[in-house]
Write a protein that holds these residues in place. Structure first.
Motif, PDB file in Angstrom:
ATOM      1  N   ARG A   5      40.071  43.430  28.890  1.00 53.77           N
ATOM      2  CA  ARG A   5      40.428  42.399  29.866  1.00 53.77           C
ATOM      3  C   ARG A   5      40.880  41.116  29.174  1.00 53.77           C
ATOM      4  NH1 ARG A   5      35.579  44.108  33.433  1.00 53.77           N
ATOM      5  NH2 ARG A   5      34.510  43.353  31.615  1.00 53.77           N
ATOM      6  N   ASN A   6      40.518  40.923  27.909  1.00 55.58           N
ATOM      7  CA  ASN A   6      40.890  39.726  27.172  1.00 55.58           C
ATOM      8  C   ASN A   6      42.222  39.852  26.462  1.00 55.58           C
ATOM      9  OD1 ASN A   6      38.531  38.424  27.933  1.00 55.58           O
ATOM     10  ND2 ASN A   6      37.401  39.257  26.197  1.00 55.58           N
ATOM     11  N   ILE A   7      42.866  40.985  26.585  1.00 59.63           N
ATOM     12  CA  ILE A   7      44.162  41.185  25.940  1.00 59.63           C
ATOM     13  C   ILE A   7      45.214  40.381  26.696  1.00 59.63           C
ATOM     14  CG2 ILE A   7      45.983  42.847  25.422  1.00 59.63           C
ATOM     15  CD1 ILE A   7      43.816  44.907  24.920  1.00 59.63           C
ATOM     16  N   ARG A   8      45.921  39.541  25.952  1.00 62.97           N
ATOM     17  CA  ARG A   8      47.023  38.762  26.530  1.00 62.97           C
ATOM     18  C   ARG A   8      48.317  39.495  26.225  1.00 62.97           C
ATOM     19  NH1 ARG A   8      46.263  32.839  24.231  1.00 62.97           N
ATOM     20  NH2 ARG A   8      48.116  32.502  25.485  1.00 62.97           N
ATOM     21  N   THR A   9      49.328  39.289  27.039  1.00 58.81           N
ATOM     22  CA  THR A   9      50.600  39.961  26.823  1.00 58.81           C
ATOM     23  C   THR A   9      51.722  38.939  26.769  1.00 58.81           C
ATOM     24  OG1 THR A   9      50.895  40.293  29.188  1.00 58.81           O
ATOM     25  CG2 THR A   9      49.871  42.080  27.965  1.00 58.81           C
ATOM     26  N   GLY A  10      52.733  39.320  26.017  1.00 61.16           N
ATOM     27  CA  GLY A  10      53.959  38.542  25.931  1.00 61.16           C
ATOM     28  C   GLY A  10      55.103  39.426  26.366  1.00 61.16           C
ATOM     29  N   MET A  11      56.315  38.987  26.098  1.00 59.78           N
ATOM     30  CA  MET A  11      57.493  39.737  26.499  1.00 59.78           C
ATOM     31  C   MET A  11      57.518  41.136  25.866  1.00 59.78           C
ATOM     32  SD  MET A  11      60.015  38.710  28.430  1.00 59.78           S
ATOM     33  CE  MET A  11      61.652  38.111  28.420  1.00 59.78           C
ATOM     34  N   HIS A  12      57.199  41.207  24.565  1.00 59.92           N
ATOM     35  CA  HIS A  12      57.271  42.482  23.849  1.00 59.92           C
ATOM     36  C   HIS A  12      56.008  42.763  23.049  1.00 59.92           C
ATOM     37  CE1 HIS A  12      61.511  42.678  24.835  1.00 59.92           C
ATOM     38  NE2 HIS A  12      61.616  41.428  24.428  1.00 59.92           N
ATOM     39  N   CYS A  13      54.875  42.204  23.466  1.00 64.28           N
ATOM     40  CA  CYS A  13      53.664  42.411  22.675  1.00 64.28           C
ATOM     41  C   CYS A  13      52.417  42.294  23.537  1.00 64.28           C
ATOM     42  CB  CYS A  13      53.596  41.393  21.537  1.00 64.28           C
ATOM     43  SG  CYS A  13      53.462  39.684  22.090  1.00 64.28           S
ATOM     44  N   ALA A  14      51.341  42.812  23.014  1.00 66.64           N
ATOM     45  CA  ALA A  14      50.003  42.628  23.567  1.00 66.64           C
ATOM     46  C   ALA A  14      49.152  42.142  22.400  1.00 66.64           C
ATOM     47  CB  ALA A  14      49.475  43.942  24.115  1.00 66.64           C
ATOM     48  N   PHE A  15      48.266  41.196  22.642  1.00 65.31           N
ATOM     49  CA  PHE A  15      47.545  40.605  21.520  1.00 65.31           C
ATOM     50  C   PHE A  15      46.195  40.024  21.926  1.00 65.31           C
ATOM     51  CE2 PHE A  15      50.252  37.462  23.471  1.00 65.31           C
ATOM     52  CZ  PHE A  15      49.442  36.344  23.580  1.00 65.31           C
ATOM     53  N   VAL A  16      45.321  39.975  20.945  1.00 64.20           N
ATOM     54  CA  VAL A  16      44.053  39.267  21.009  1.00 64.20           C
ATOM     55  C   VAL A  16      43.899  38.615  19.636  1.00 64.20           C
ATOM     56  CG1 VAL A  16      41.553  39.408  21.295  1.00 64.20           C
ATOM     57  CG2 VAL A  16      43.028  40.951  22.572  1.00 64.20           C
ATOM     58  N   PRO A  67      35.963  24.425  16.614  1.00 67.29           N
ATOM     59  CA  PRO A  67      36.674  24.997  17.760  1.00 67.29           C
ATOM     60  C   PRO A  67      37.015  26.474  17.510  1.00 67.29           C
ATOM     61  CG  PRO A  67      38.067  23.431  16.579  1.00 67.29           C
ATOM     62  CD  PRO A  67      36.771  23.514  15.847  1.00 67.29           C
ATOM     63  N   LEU A  68      37.015  27.245  18.572  1.00 69.99           N
ATOM     64  CA  LEU A  68      37.433  28.645  18.534  1.00 69.99           C
ATOM     65  C   LEU A  68      38.499  28.792  19.606  1.00 69.99           C
ATOM     66  CD1 LEU A  68      36.999  31.621  17.579  1.00 69.99           C
ATOM     67  CD2 LEU A  68      35.322  31.815  19.420  1.00 69.99           C
ATOM     68  N   ALA A  69      39.646  29.357  19.247  1.00 75.76           N
ATOM     69  CA  ALA A  69      40.757  29.450  20.196  1.00 75.76           C
ATOM     70  C   ALA A  69      41.433  30.810  20.112  1.00 75.76           C
ATOM     71  CB  ALA A  69      41.779  28.353  19.911  1.00 75.76           C
ATOM     72  N   ASN A  70      42.026  31.205  21.227  1.00 79.44           N
ATOM     73  CA  ASN A  70      42.844  32.403  21.331  1.00 79.44           C
ATOM     74  C   ASN A  70      44.285  31.907  21.390  1.00 79.44           C
ATOM     75  OD1 ASN A  70      44.371  34.550  22.361  1.00 79.44           O
ATOM     76  ND2 ASN A  70      42.709  35.288  23.644  1.00 79.44           N
ATOM     77  N   PHE A  71      45.147  32.430  20.532  1.00 79.98           N
ATOM     78  CA  PHE A  71      46.521  31.918  20.493  1.00 79.98           C
ATOM     79  C   PHE A  71      47.534  33.050  20.429  1.00 79.98           C
ATOM     80  CE2 PHE A  71      45.300  32.470  16.155  1.00 79.98           C
ATOM     81  CZ  PHE A  71      46.449  32.724  15.434  1.00 79.98           C
ATOM     82  N   PRO A  72      48.758  32.791  20.913  1.00 78.92           N
ATOM     83  CA  PRO A  72      49.790  33.834  20.888  1.00 78.92           C
ATOM     84  C   PRO A  72      50.415  33.965  19.505  1.00 78.92           C
ATOM     85  CG  PRO A  72      50.656  31.845  21.890  1.00 78.92           C
ATOM     86  CD  PRO A  72      49.200  31.589  21.610  1.00 78.92           C
ATOM     87  N   PRO A  73      50.988  35.124  19.203  1.00 78.82           N
ATOM     88  CA  PRO A  73      51.581  35.338  17.882  1.00 78.82           C
ATOM     89  C   PRO A  73      52.769  34.425  17.592  1.00 78.82           C
ATOM     90  CG  PRO A  73      51.787  37.320  19.243  1.00 78.82           C
ATOM     91  CD  PRO A  73      51.034  36.317  20.035  1.00 78.82           C
ATOM     92  N   LYS A  74      53.434  33.917  18.625  1.00 80.00           N
ATOM     93  CA  LYS A  74      54.580  33.045  18.379  1.00 80.00           C
ATOM     94  C   LYS A  74      54.164  31.625  18.019  1.00 80.00           C
ATOM     95  CE  LYS A  74      55.309  31.679  23.176  1.00 80.00           C
ATOM     96  NZ  LYS A  74      56.259  31.635  24.259  1.00 80.00           N
ATOM     97  N   ALA A  75      52.915  31.263  18.238  1.00 82.65           N
ATOM     98  CA  ALA A  75      52.443  29.907  17.930  1.00 82.65           C
ATOM     99  C   ALA A  75      52.135  29.787  16.448  1.00 82.65           C
ATOM    100  CB  ALA A  75      51.198  29.588  18.745  1.00 82.65           C
ATOM    101  N   ALA A  76      52.625  28.747  15.836  1.00 79.89           N
ATOM    102  CA  ALA A  76      52.321  28.493  14.434  1.00 79.89           C
ATOM    103  C   ALA A  76      50.898  27.951  14.327  1.00 79.89           C
ATOM    104  CB  ALA A  76      53.307  27.485  13.860  1.00 79.89           C
ATOM    105  N   LEU A  77      50.135  28.509  13.425  1.00 83.12           N
ATOM    106  CA  LEU A  77      48.756  28.083  13.243  1.00 83.12           C
ATOM    107  C   LEU A  77      48.680  26.592  12.906  1.00 83.12           C
ATOM    108  CD1 LEU A  77      45.841  29.000  13.294  1.00 83.12           C
ATOM    109  CD2 LEU A  77      46.069  29.644  10.896  1.00 83.12           C
TER     110      LEU A  77
END
Length: 138
Positions: A5-16, A67-77
């Motif tokens: 349920r915590n899996i986020r999705t993008g246009m061409h990806c799924a990520f945690v 801090p603990l965060a969930n971020f998308p793969p396109k975001a620069a750390l």
């Protein structure tokens, strides 16, 4: 199943993707009180939406925060780190002028360095075992 349920999705990806960060004060001086930590958490939550990350947890002590965060793969750390860190520091200086005694020579409360570590998912030993068990093509 809770992890699915915590899996986020993008246009061409799924990520945690979770990152655990640690920011320390300059010279590890004891600067923050509960009101400061609470304000930093509020600021972080507001700024995280700008860089499309989801704050998961936030806590700290008088000389560092976690801090603990969930971020998308396109975001620069680096953007995930620098934007909320800079905004919260600026707001703390504006709203708590008594912190000026902790600025020292560099005119900043926090050290320029930080720790960033990946968090969540399977332990590295489990992933190694899984990849070692894959069948190699002949």
């Amino acid at each position: 199943m809770a992890e699915l349920r915590n899996i986020r999705t993008g246009m061409h990806c799924a990520f945690v993707l979770h990152v655990h960060l640690v920011f320390v004060t300059k010279y590890r001086h004891r600067v923050f009180n509960n009101a400061h930590l609470q304000r930093m958490e509020e600021t972080r939550r507001a700024v995280c939406t700008d860089v499309e990350c989801e704050p998961v947890e936030f806590n700290g002590e008088n000389n560092h925060v976690h801090p603990l965060a969930n971020f998308p793969p396109k975001a620069a750390l680096s953007k995930l780190i620098n934007s909320p860190k800079g905004v919260s520091s600026r707001r703390l200086r504006q709203e708590y002028p008594e912190l000026v005694r902790h600025y020292w020579r560099a005119q900043r409360l926090r050290s320029g360095s930080y720790f960033a570590g990946s968090a969540g998912g399977a332990p590295l030993s489990t992933i190694r075992q899984y990849t070692d068990q894959q069948n190699h093509p002949l």
